[in-house]
Design a protein around this motif. Structure first.
Motif, PDB file in Angstrom:
ATOM      1  N   SER A 174      -8.020  -4.264  -1.254  1.00 22.96           N
ATOM      2  CA  SER A 174      -7.667  -4.600  -2.634  1.00 22.96           C
ATOM      3  C   SER A 174      -7.325  -6.070  -2.795  1.00 22.96           C
ATOM      4  O   SER A 174      -7.696  -6.702  -3.781  1.00 22.96           O
ATOM      5  CB  SER A 174      -6.413  -3.826  -3.039  1.00 22.96           C
ATOM      6  N   ILE A 177      -1.583  -5.226  -7.942  1.00 25.30           N
ATOM      7  CA  ILE A 177      -2.380  -6.440  -8.142  1.00 25.30           C
ATOM      8  C   ILE A 177      -1.630  -7.425  -9.036  1.00 25.30           C
ATOM      9  O   ILE A 177      -1.573  -8.631  -8.784  1.00 25.30           O
ATOM     10  CB  ILE A 177      -3.751  -6.096  -8.781  1.00 25.30           C
ATOM     11  N   GLY A 231       0.864  -1.196   0.000  1.00 28.69           N
ATOM     12  CA  GLY A 231       0.000   0.000   0.000  1.00 28.69           C
ATOM     13  C   GLY A 231       0.883   1.222   0.000  1.00 28.69           C
ATOM     14  O   GLY A 231       1.335   1.671  -1.045  1.00 28.69           O
ATOM     15  N   VAL A 236       9.185  -2.492 -10.791  1.00 31.58           N
ATOM     16  CA  VAL A 236       9.986  -2.160 -11.971  1.00 31.58           C
ATOM     17  C   VAL A 236      10.152  -0.651 -12.164  1.00 31.58           C
ATOM     18  O   VAL A 236      11.054  -0.217 -12.877  1.00 31.58           O
ATOM     19  CB  VAL A 236       9.416  -2.809 -13.262  1.00 31.58           C
ATOM     20  N   GLU A 237       9.268   0.149 -11.527  1.00 30.11           N
ATOM     21  CA  GLU A 237       9.435   1.600 -11.648  1.00 30.11           C
ATOM     22  C   GLU A 237      10.636   2.063 -10.827  1.00 30.11           C
ATOM     23  O   GLU A 237      11.409   2.908 -11.258  1.00 30.11           O
ATOM     24  CB  GLU A 237       8.165   2.313 -11.177  1.00 30.11           C
ATOM     25  N   PRO A 256       4.681  -0.344  -4.515  1.00 25.66           N
ATOM     26  CA  PRO A 256       3.692   0.206  -3.592  1.00 25.66           C
ATOM     27  C   PRO A 256       2.375   0.445  -4.303  1.00 25.66           C
ATOM     28  O   PRO A 256       2.284   0.307  -5.521  1.00 25.66           O
ATOM     29  CB  PRO A 256       4.327   1.523  -3.142  1.00 25.66           C
ATOM     30  N   GLY A 257       1.368   0.831  -3.530  1.00 26.85           N
ATOM     31  CA  GLY A 257       0.073   1.144  -4.126  1.00 26.85           C
ATOM     32  C   GLY A 257      -0.868  -0.047  -4.055  1.00 26.85           C
ATOM     33  O   GLY A 257      -0.504  -1.116  -3.548  1.00 26.85           O
ATOM     34  N   VAL A 258      -2.084   0.178  -4.550  1.00 28.39           N
ATOM     35  CA  VAL A 258      -3.094  -0.873  -4.500  1.00 28.39           C
ATOM     36  C   VAL A 258      -3.801  -1.009  -5.847  1.00 28.39           C
ATOM     37  O   VAL A 258      -4.817  -1.684  -5.939  1.00 28.39           O
ATOM     38  CB  VAL A 258      -4.133  -0.623  -3.383  1.00 28.39           C
ATOM     39  N   SER A 259      -3.278  -0.341  -6.895  1.00 27.34           N
ATOM     40  CA  SER A 259      -3.962  -0.423  -8.188  1.00 27.34           C
ATOM     41  C   SER A 259      -3.289  -1.458  -9.076  1.00 27.34           C
ATOM     42  O   SER A 259      -2.636  -2.374  -8.588  1.00 27.34           O
ATOM     43  CB  SER A 259      -4.046   0.959  -8.839  1.00 27.34           C
ATOM     44  N   CYS A 260      -3.414  -1.310 -10.410  1.00 24.81           N
ATOM     45  CA  CYS A 260      -3.052  -2.422 -11.287  1.00 24.81           C
ATOM     46  C   CYS A 260      -1.631  -2.988 -11.109  1.00 24.81           C
ATOM     47  O   CYS A 260      -1.485  -4.206 -11.073  1.00 24.81           O
ATOM     48  CB  CYS A 260      -3.396  -2.141 -12.741  1.00 24.81           C
ATOM     49  N   ALA A 311       5.099   4.600 -19.621  1.00 26.77           N
ATOM     50  CA  ALA A 311       4.034   4.773 -18.635  1.00 26.77           C
ATOM     51  C   ALA A 311       3.483   3.444 -18.139  1.00 26.77           C
ATOM     52  O   ALA A 311       2.975   3.354 -17.021  1.00 26.77           O
ATOM     53  CB  ALA A 311       2.903   5.609 -19.225  1.00 26.77           C
ATOM     54  N   MET A 312       3.557   2.398 -18.977  1.00 30.26           N
ATOM     55  CA  MET A 312       2.858   1.161 -18.616  1.00 30.26           C
ATOM     56  C   MET A 312       3.771   0.189 -17.884  1.00 30.26           C
ATOM     57  O   MET A 312       4.744  -0.314 -18.442  1.00 30.26           O
ATOM     58  CB  MET A 312       2.288   0.516 -19.873  1.00 30.26           C
ATOM     59  N   THR A 313       3.405  -0.084 -16.654  1.00 30.69           N
ATOM     60  CA  THR A 313       4.197  -0.946 -15.791  1.00 30.69           C
ATOM     61  C   THR A 313       3.837  -2.428 -15.926  1.00 30.69           C
ATOM     62  O   THR A 313       4.730  -3.270 -16.015  1.00 30.69           O
ATOM     63  CB  THR A 313       4.006  -0.479 -14.331  1.00 30.69           C
ATOM     64  N   ILE A 340      -0.934 -11.278  -7.649  1.00 30.43           N
ATOM     65  CA  ILE A 340      -2.072 -12.109  -8.064  1.00 30.43           C
ATOM     66  C   ILE A 340      -1.745 -13.610  -8.148  1.00 30.43           C
ATOM     67  O   ILE A 340      -2.622 -14.436  -7.892  1.00 30.43           O
ATOM     68  CB  ILE A 340      -2.664 -11.569  -9.402  1.00 30.43           C
TER      69      ILE A 340
END
Lengths: 289, 292
Positions: B207, B178, B8, B36-37, B171-175, B141-143, B182
């Motif tokens: 999430s 996930i 998160g 990867v970012e 970090p984070g909870v978006s694509c 832009a696409m990770t 997953i």
């Protein structure tokens, strides 16, 4: 119009605590939280929502099992591995669906619908430091870049209406989609880092991103006394790239104390770190022109 | 067994936990950096890396001469990568998500497969540990597409070797987050107990819970912040797997690139116990899975 963005590459370096302090000490501005995925600025600013809007973006494929003849074309053509056979029909996994419409277009029975997705909520709020634009993407959702663009446009609209010439934005960690969206139109980027191998490595990447988009940036080293050698290396990097070093802030428990109280660190009365943050802001205002 | 370490909020200690767990893991291991970012795991594990492999994504290439301006591709593309302006089809390959739809729908064969660089994939070794990571090209832009390619390579390595995997998530909870967790068997959520840490932890839990994986929490910098997270975990039955104390000497060791489990005997024990609890969590879920 000056658009100032606070980002860091690495998470947890102190972007949000600093943005809140800048929001406290600066005069007229629109405050914007562009970390729509894990936004935290509202925890310090306690916004009163004046406007609340559903955010719809992108679409999601849904196969109607009644019309499905199990030809499997959709599964073959899906590049995202989002479609699988279940009994005598095919189903779309919403988590993996990219919303590209390929299956919808190529289904010979036209039995795949493509409803729009409700991905989150965005707000215009009032805070003790001024108007704030912010959002919450639903957990696990996509389209954070589009939501970031939307918030930026709303902030600009509001600034024009209210005759305000500054937008102060807190960004997301990383260098991907939401960060790239937040950079567009920015006049000055504040890069917050910490003197650790990760902090420096991530600073170099996010600085390269700013260079890629030809944006001017300055650097704040947070917790600078944690490792003097690493701080020196960051300073050398800044000199080499001609990034102004805006501040070297101490590792100070006052920042956590402020967070627990739900206030900006500069609201806790006079402090050494508060004074340095004020000086940094004066420089930022000059540099953002 | 695949363990992902997620969070998160950024900066809570994912990489610290991943590096420490990898160091004390007691069976053959592949350590994977899926952030990867901003990949950082190599800064702590110091793997010897082979030459990187470039990762590409298929995007179309346009032969304007063949285009009859029918507009089918523009109508299909959901990502604004194609548009017709002043009677010419224009392609924006940076906007493309690589779905392949425009190439498939073009009857004139004006669009054909080409590629865009996503970044680089690194493989290496540190002691007995295999190492794998991806680095996103600055400006890309696409990770998730790069992450998918790292995961594909990961699947090949563990298929051949049967190794366990410990995976450092973004970090984070978006694509991207996930995408990282997953396929794992266990999710270890690292947080601190500050208001920011707790708020983002709740988002992460919301999430990841629908994925139905066993989850546990590691509280970093314990003693700093509030007790809210402990109450929340008790209410939601989220097992507390470890607490790493708030201690400036730990922060300083981290700032020198040290693996925290090596810093003291006490910390080594914290991570050994974390390792054992993760194994128990994975076993329980395996058994429940076989009953279901």
């Amino acid at each position: 119009m000056r658009e100032i963005l606070i980002i860091s590459g690495k998470g947890g370096t102190g972007k949000t605590s600093l943005t809140a302090a800048f929001a406290h000490i600066s005069a007229n501005k629109i405050i914007c939280d562009l970390d729509v995925d894990t936004p935290d600025l509202h925890l310090l600013l306690q916004p009163d929502h004046e406007k609340e809007v559903e955010f719809h973006a992108g679409n999601e494929a849904k196969i109607d099992p009644a019309g499905c003849i199990s030809c499997g074309i959709c599964e073959d053509m899906c590049r995202y591995n989002a479609i699988h056979q279940e009994n005598d029909t095919f189903v779309v996994d919403p988590i993996r669906c990219e919303g590209c419409k390929v299956c919808v277009t190529f289904c010979p029975e036209q039995t795949i619908s493509f409803p729009e997705k409700h991905c989150g909520t965005w707000y215009v709020s009032s805070t003790r430091f001024g108007t704030m634009v912010h959002a919450q993407l639903f957990p696990g959702e996509e389209n954070s870049g589009r939501l970031v663009s939307l918030l930026k446009n709303e902030a600009k609209k509001l600034a024009k209406e209210k005759n305000i010439d500054c937008i102060l934005s807190d960004g997301a960690p990383g260098i991907g989609c939401p960060v790239i969206s937040s950079l567009s139109g920015t006049n000055f980027v504040v890069l917050v880092t910490e003197p650790t191998p990760s902090g420096r490595h991530d600073l170099e990447r996010v600085a390269a991103l700013c260079e890629h988009f030809r944006l001017r940036a300055g650097v704040i080293v947070n917790k600078a006394d944690l490792n003097v050698d690493e701080t020196e290396k960051i300073e050398r990097f800044c000199r080499g790239k001609e990034y102004p070093l805006l501040a070297k802030l101490p590792h100070d428990s006052l920042v956590t104390e402020a967070m627990v109280k739900g206030v900006a660190v500069t609201e806790l009365g006079e402090s050494a770190i508060g004074t340095e943050i004020r000086q940094a802001w004066e420089q930022i205002e000059k540099l953002a022109g | 067994m695949k363990i992902s370490v997620a969070s998160g909020k950024g900066g809570t200690g994912k990489t610290t936990v991943t590096a420490s767990l990898a160091t004390i893991w007691d069976s053959p291991l592949l350590a994977v950096d899926l952030d990867v970012e901003e990949p950082n795991l190599h800064l702590f594990l110091h793997p010897e890396l082979g030459p990187p492999t470039k990762a590409w994504m298929e995007v179309p290439e346009l032969d304007v001469g063949k285009c009859n301006l029918c507009g089918d591709c523009v109508e299909l593309c959901q990502f604004k990568a194609l548009s017709i302006m002043i009677s010419t089809l224009t392609l924006y390959p940076d906007m493309c998500h690589g779905c392949g739809g425009c190439i498939a729908i073009c009857k004139e064969k004006a669009l054909s497969p080409a590629k865009r660089e996503l970044g680089e994939i690194y493989e290496g070794k540190t002691g007995d540990i295999d190492f794998l990571s991806g680095t996103l090209r600055v400006g890309e832009a696409m990770t998730p597409p790069l992450m998918e390619q790292v995961k594909k390579r990961m699947a090949v390595i563990i298929e051949d070797s049967g190794k366990d995997v410990i995976l450092d998530a973004p970090p984070g909870v978006s694509c991207p987050a996930i995408c990282a967790v997953i396929d794992s068997d266990v999710i270890v959520l690292v947080t601190d107990a500050t208001p920011f840490g707790f708020y983002d932890f709740k988002l992460a839990w919301e999430s990841f819970a629908p994925l139905g994986k066993p989850m546990g929490v590691v509280i970093n910098r314990a003693g700093m912040g509030t007790d809210d997270i402990y109450q929340f975990c008790a209410e939601k039955n989220i097992p507390l797997l470890a607490e790493i104390p708030f201690d400036r000497t730990i922060a300083e060791a981290y700032s020198r690139g040290r693996v925290i489990s090596d810093v003291s005997k006490e910390l080594n024990e914290v991570f050994a116990s974390l390792r054992d609890k993760i194994r128990v969590l994975a076993d329980q879920s395996g058994k429940e899975g076989s009953h279901a």
